[in-house]
Design an enzyme around this catalytic site. Structure first.
Site, PDB file in Angstrom:
ATOM      1  NE  ARG A 285      -4.039  -2.022   1.971  1.00  0.00           N
ATOM      2  CZ  ARG A 285      -4.099  -3.287   2.011  1.00  0.00           C
ATOM      3  NH1 ARG A 285      -2.992  -3.838   2.621  1.00  0.00           N
ATOM      4  NH2 ARG A 285      -4.913  -3.938   2.154  1.00  0.00           N
TER       5      ARG A 285
ATOM      6  CG  HIS B 193      -1.443 -12.845   6.356  1.00  0.00           C
ATOM      7  ND1 HIS B 193      -1.332 -11.527   5.922  1.00  0.00           N
ATOM      8  CD2 HIS B 193      -2.586 -12.677   6.987  1.00  0.00           C
ATOM      9  CE1 HIS B 193      -2.627 -10.913   6.406  1.00  0.00           C
ATOM     10  NE2 HIS B 193      -3.183 -11.590   7.299  1.00  0.00           N
TER      11      HIS B 193
ATOM     12  CB  CYS C 294       0.672 -31.604  -2.596  1.00  0.00           C
ATOM     13  SG  CYS C 294      -0.383 -32.778  -3.525  1.00  0.00           S
TER      14      CYS C 294
ATOM     15  CB  CYS D  90      -0.172 -37.580  -5.616  1.00  0.00           C
ATOM     16  SG  CYS D  90      -0.498 -35.681  -5.171  1.00  0.00           S
TER      17      CYS D  90
ATOM     18  CG  ASP E 199      19.891   3.257  10.429  1.00  0.00           C
ATOM     19  OD1 ASP E 199      20.603   2.276  10.087  1.00  0.00           O
ATOM     20  OD2 ASP E 199      19.933   4.015   9.350  1.00  0.00           O
TER      21      ASP E 199
END
Ligand code: NAD
Length: 252
Positions: free
Chosen positions: A36, A121, A129, A156, A238
């Site tokens: 943003r 998140h 998978c 798979c 810093d």
């Protein structure tokens, strides 16, 4: 030393339970852009478009288009943690910080050595998978080196999903993240505009019963008014280094 920094150092030294919440702004100095900020992807591509594609339903129904977009915009370059990440790891090792709740998916806190990290998140360096009986995990190199656009499981043949929370999915460790934030004596928010829920909601909830919150962010956040200290800076590394030096490590 400015009054804000002096206060921050004093509060950190006294607090028995400091929790840090981080967002994309802590990783910009490592070379990963925020979403943003001035040149962020939300401004360039539009929030609605992103929410429509980086979405669990879209992933399920249209994995090819999902991965075309995801590969171009969401696969971060391989970077090292910034000074800010290392300083937070040091604050934890020295007992000043109890845990970090992060919205970031770049794995940089863990790489910097922080042990108690809750990445709500997920982790963009991992792919899982989607076949329920399989759920094998892969690193991002496997996906970067896979030949087609959609990456498939080598065991798979199932489609791999980035191990990150897409729009429409519940965050990881919801209760743990909320409990830690609400249980903090001091909350320090770094590099988040505090617009992404539910994490921003937990911070808001915290701020309704105490002002013991410090916000370090370049530019405004949604909860500046609720913090006892707001430090407006883009030089977070810093700043944290200065705070670490002021705390005279080992004194706690
Ligand atoms: P945001 O993009 O909403 O806000 C980031 C904030 O950090 C902005 O206010 C910006 O001005 C500030 N900032 C930028 N550089 C800074 C610096 N050096 N020091 C201090 N502040 C700085 O970020 P958000 O609230 O974390 O939400 C973005 C969402 O996008 C999250 O869901 C996150 O998962 C995801 N995201 C993650 C990454 C990453 O993992 N590194 C990067 C971009 C986006």
């Amino acid at each position: 030393m400015s009054r804000e920094i002096e206060l921050t150092v004093n509060m950190l030294a006294k607090s028995k339970n400091t929790v840090v919440v981080t967002g994309a702004g802590i990783s910009t100095e490592a070379g990963i852009p925020d979403f943003r900020g001035e040149n962020g992807i939300y401004r360039r591509l539009g929030e609605n478009r992103i929410m429509g594609i980086i979405n669990i339903d879209f992933f399920r129904s249209n994995p090819l288009e999902f991965y075309n977009f995801y590969r171009e915009h969401f696969m971060f370059p391989a970077v090292e943690p910034s000074k800010a990440h290392y300083m937070l790891a040091r604050l934890e090792a020295e007992g000043f910080v109890k845990s970090i709740i992060t919205q970031n998916i770049d794995n940089l806190h863990q790489k910097a050595g922080s042990k108690k990290v809750i990445p709500v998140h997920g982790n963009s360096e991992r792919f899982i998978c989607t076949a329920r009986h399989c759920q094998k995990s892969y690193d991002s190199n496997y996906v970067k080196n896979s030949t087609g656009i959609i990456p498939y499981c080598s065991d798979c043949g199932g489609i791999l999903k980035p191990d990150v929370i897409l729009f429409g999915e519940q965050i990881y460790n919801y209760m743990d993240a909320r409990d830690r934030i609400l249980g903090a004596r001091l909350l320090i928010v770094i590099g988040s505009s505090l617009t992404v829920y539910p994490l921003a909601g937990f911070v808001k909830e915290f701020s309704t019963f105490t002002q013991d919150m410090i916000i370090i962010n370049k530019g405004r956040t949604q909860l500046d008014h609720a913090a006892i200290i707001k430090i407006n800076t883009g030089h977070t590394g810093d700043l944290l280094e200065h705070i670490v030096n002021c705390l005279q490590m080992g004194g706690k």
